[in-house]
Scaffold this motif. Structure first.
Motif, PDB file in Angstrom:
ATOM      1  N   ARG A  14       0.719  -1.145  -0.018  1.00 40.27           N
ATOM      2  CA  ARG A  14      -0.031   0.076   0.038  1.00 40.27           C
ATOM      3  C   ARG A  14       0.831   1.289   0.011  1.00 40.27           C
ATOM      4  N   LYS A  15       2.079   1.053   0.051  1.00 43.21           N
ATOM      5  CA  LYS A  15       3.053   2.360  -0.123  1.00 43.21           C
ATOM      6  C   LYS A  15       3.936   2.150  -1.440  1.00 43.21           C
ATOM      7  N   PHE A  16       4.142   3.172  -2.051  1.00 44.65           N
ATOM      8  CA  PHE A  16       4.798   2.959  -3.513  1.00 44.65           C
ATOM      9  C   PHE A  16       5.748   4.100  -3.461  1.00 44.65           C
ATOM     10  N   GLU A  17       6.821   3.713  -4.105  1.00 40.50           N
ATOM     11  CA  GLU A  17       8.065   4.918  -4.365  1.00 40.50           C
ATOM     12  C   GLU A  17       7.342   5.779  -5.760  1.00 40.50           C
ATOM     13  N   ASP A  18       8.085   6.929  -5.571  1.00 38.56           N
ATOM     14  CA  ASP A  18       7.421   7.888  -6.536  1.00 38.56           C
ATOM     15  C   ASP A  18       8.213   7.601  -7.912  1.00 38.56           C
ATOM     16  N   ARG A  19       8.046   6.507  -8.621  1.00 41.99           N
ATOM     17  CA  ARG A  19       8.835   6.462 -10.053  1.00 41.99           C
ATOM     18  C   ARG A  19       7.452   5.559 -10.853  1.00 41.99           C
ATOM     19  N   ALA A  20       7.717   5.634 -12.223  1.00 40.32           N
ATOM     20  CA  ALA A  20       6.912   4.994 -13.021  1.00 40.32           C
ATOM     21  C   ALA A  20       7.031   3.691 -13.388  1.00 40.32           C
ATOM     22  N   VAL A  21       5.879   2.837 -13.607  1.00 38.93           N
ATOM     23  CA  VAL A  21       6.249   1.833 -13.999  1.00 38.93           C
ATOM     24  C   VAL A  21       6.006   1.637 -15.755  1.00 38.93           C
ATOM     25  N   GLY A 124     -17.988   5.571 -13.992  1.00 37.01           N
ATOM     26  CA  GLY A 124     -18.362   6.900 -14.881  1.00 37.01           C
ATOM     27  C   GLY A 124     -16.919   7.761 -14.876  1.00 37.01           C
ATOM     28  N   LEU A 125     -16.186   7.814 -14.056  1.00 33.64           N
ATOM     29  CA  LEU A 125     -14.693   8.333 -14.093  1.00 33.64           C
ATOM     30  C   LEU A 125     -13.970   7.883 -15.269  1.00 33.64           C
ATOM     31  N   LEU A 126     -13.997   6.466 -15.445  1.00 33.24           N
ATOM     32  CA  LEU A 126     -13.332   5.848 -16.497  1.00 33.24           C
ATOM     33  C   LEU A 126     -13.969   5.714 -17.937  1.00 33.24           C
ATOM     34  N   SER A 127     -15.113   6.148 -17.847  1.00 33.37           N
ATOM     35  CA  SER A 127     -15.946   6.042 -19.125  1.00 33.37           C
ATOM     36  C   SER A 127     -16.129   4.432 -19.495  1.00 33.37           C
ATOM     37  N   VAL A 128     -16.560   4.036 -18.615  1.00 30.85           N
ATOM     38  CA  VAL A 128     -16.815   2.469 -18.669  1.00 30.85           C
ATOM     39  C   VAL A 128     -18.136   2.428 -19.081  1.00 30.85           C
ATOM     40  N   PRO A 129     -18.974   1.551 -19.873  1.00 30.37           N
ATOM     41  CA  PRO A 129     -20.309   1.439 -20.163  1.00 30.37           C
ATOM     42  C   PRO A 129     -20.817   1.053 -18.892  1.00 30.37           C
ATOM     43  N   ASP A 130     -22.397   1.324 -18.340  1.00 32.34           N
ATOM     44  CA  ASP A 130     -23.206   0.708 -17.324  1.00 32.34           C
ATOM     45  C   ASP A 130     -23.331  -0.413 -17.223  1.00 32.34           C
ATOM     46  N   SER A 131     -23.147  -1.244 -18.574  1.00 26.32           N
ATOM     47  CA  SER A 131     -23.325  -2.899 -18.480  1.00 26.32           C
ATOM     48  C   SER A 131     -22.160  -3.544 -17.738  1.00 26.32           C
ATOM     49  N   MET A 132     -21.123  -3.021 -17.500  1.00 29.68           N
ATOM     50  CA  MET A 132     -19.881  -3.547 -17.062  1.00 29.68           C
ATOM     51  C   MET A 132     -19.984  -3.422 -15.403  1.00 29.68           C
ATOM     52  N   LYS A 133     -19.364  -4.523 -14.928  1.00 27.09           N
ATOM     53  CA  LYS A 133     -19.297  -4.604 -13.218  1.00 27.09           C
ATOM     54  C   LYS A 133     -17.939  -4.201 -12.959  1.00 27.09           C
ATOM     55  N   LEU A 134     -17.637  -3.369 -12.055  1.00 27.92           N
ATOM     56  CA  LEU A 134     -16.323  -3.160 -11.156  1.00 27.92           C
ATOM     57  C   LEU A 134     -15.985  -4.602 -10.552  1.00 27.92           C
ATOM     58  N   VAL A 135     -14.894  -5.176 -10.522  1.00 26.30           N
ATOM     59  CA  VAL A 135     -14.537  -6.345  -9.808  1.00 26.30           C
ATOM     60  C   VAL A 135     -13.492  -5.942  -8.991  1.00 26.30           C
ATOM     61  N   SER A 136     -12.602  -5.214  -9.460  1.00 24.29           N
ATOM     62  CA  SER A 136     -11.479  -4.712  -8.490  1.00 24.29           C
ATOM     63  C   SER A 136     -10.769  -3.561  -9.026  1.00 24.29           C
ATOM     64  N   LEU A 137     -10.078  -2.941  -8.294  1.00 26.02           N
ATOM     65  CA  LEU A 137      -9.073  -1.858  -8.748  1.00 26.02           C
ATOM     66  C   LEU A 137      -7.381  -2.431  -8.029  1.00 26.02           C
ATOM     67  N   ILE A 138      -6.643  -2.391  -8.901  1.00 29.06           N
ATOM     68  CA  ILE A 138      -5.166  -2.850  -8.402  1.00 29.06           C
ATOM     69  C   ILE A 138      -4.342  -1.716  -8.501  1.00 29.06           C
ATOM     70  N   PRO A 139      -3.791  -1.177  -7.258  1.00 35.13           N
ATOM     71  CA  PRO A 139      -2.817   0.020  -7.542  1.00 35.13           C
ATOM     72  C   PRO A 139      -1.620  -0.901  -7.569  1.00 35.13           C
ATOM     73  N   VAL A 140      -0.648  -0.397  -8.592  1.00 33.61           N
ATOM     74  CA  VAL A 140       0.627  -0.901  -8.793  1.00 33.61           C
ATOM     75  C   VAL A 140       1.860  -0.001  -8.810  1.00 33.61           C
ATOM     76  N   GLY A 141       2.657  -0.380  -8.136  1.00 37.03           N
ATOM     77  CA  GLY A 141       3.927   0.472  -8.387  1.00 37.03           C
ATOM     78  C   GLY A 141       5.178  -0.247  -7.792  1.00 37.03           C
ATOM     79  N   TRP A 142       6.278   0.509  -7.766  1.00 38.75           N
ATOM     80  CA  TRP A 142       7.647   0.128  -7.146  1.00 38.75           C
ATOM     81  C   TRP A 142       7.295   0.133  -5.376  1.00 38.75           C
ATOM     82  N   PRO A 143       7.524  -0.809  -4.850  1.00 39.15           N
ATOM     83  CA  PRO A 143       7.064  -1.004  -3.379  1.00 39.15           C
ATOM     84  C   PRO A 143       8.121  -0.279  -2.527  1.00 39.15           C
TER      85      PRO A 143
END
Length: 164
Positions: A14-21, A124-143
Motif C-alpha cells: 500500500r506504499k509505493f515509490e514515486d517512480r513510473a512503471v 463513470g470516471l473511467l468512461s466504462v459502459p453501465d453494463s460492465m461491473k467493477l470487480v477490482s482496482l489494483i494499484p501497482v507500483g514499485w514497493p
C-alpha cells in the motif's frame, strides 16, 4: 521466478515509490490477467490501466478503502460483463495480475470493487459502459514497503483429508 515462489512472495503493498512503471510491464500484467481461467471460456473481462496522476488522485478519493491508490504509479481497474460467473472470472484475472506483479518485483494490492458503493462512480470516471461491473482496482507500483507479514494459518489447521 517460479509460480510457487511468486505465490509465497505476494503480499498487499500500500506504499509505493514515486517512480513510473514502464508501459510494457503494465501490458504484461494485463496479459497475465487475460490468461486467467474463465467459466465457459467467456473471458468477460476488460481492463483499464490508469497512469494519469489526476485520475489516480480521484480514484483514491472515490474508493474509501483505497486511498493509497493516490500514491501508485498505475491502477488497473478490472471490469466484467454481467455474465453468470463474472465475479469468479474477474477475481481469477485479478489474482493473476497480483501474482505477476509479485513475480516482476512490483507491489500491488486488491481493492474491492464489486458491490461497493463507489463502483458506479469509478465506472463513470473511467468512461466504462453501465453494463460492465467493477470487480477490482489494483494499484501497482514499485514497493516502498516490504508488506505486513500477515501470519498464514498452518496447513495442519486448514487441510482436511477425505472429510471435514
Amino acid at each position: 521466478m517460479e509460480a510457487l515462489e511468486a505465490i509465497s512472495k505476494r503480499c498487499s503493498i500500500r506504499k509505493f515509490e514515486d517512480r513510473a512503471v514502464p508501459r510494457d510491464m503494465i501490458e504484461k500484467l494485463v496479459q497475465a490477467g487475460s490468461k486467467a481461467p474463465s467459466a465457459r471460456a467467456i473471458q468477460p473481462w476488460e481492463f483499464v490501466a490508469v497512469t494519469d496522476r489526476e485520475v489516480l488522485l480521484e480514484l483514491g478519493r472515490i474508493a474509501e478503502t483505497g486511498a493509497f491508490i493516490r500514491e501508485a504509479a498505475c491502477c488497473i481497474a478490472v471490469f466484467c460483463r454481467g455474465t453468470k460467473y463474472y465475479l469468479e472470472d474477474g477475481s481469477a484475472a485479478t489474482e493473476n495480475i497480483l501474482l505477476a506483479a509479485a513475480a516482476m518485483g512490483l507491489g500491488a494490492c486488491w481493492v474491492a470493487g464489486d458491490k461497493k458503493p463507489y463502483a458506479q462512480e469509478v465506472a463513470g470516471l473511467l468512461s466504462v459502459p453501465d453494463s460492465m461491473k467493477l470487480v477490482s482496482l489494483i494499484p501497482v507500483g514499485w514497493p516502498a514497503e516490504t508488506g505486513s507479514g500477515v501470519r498464514r494459518r498452518d496447513l495442519s489447521e486448514i487441510l482436511h483429508w477425505e472429510k471435514y
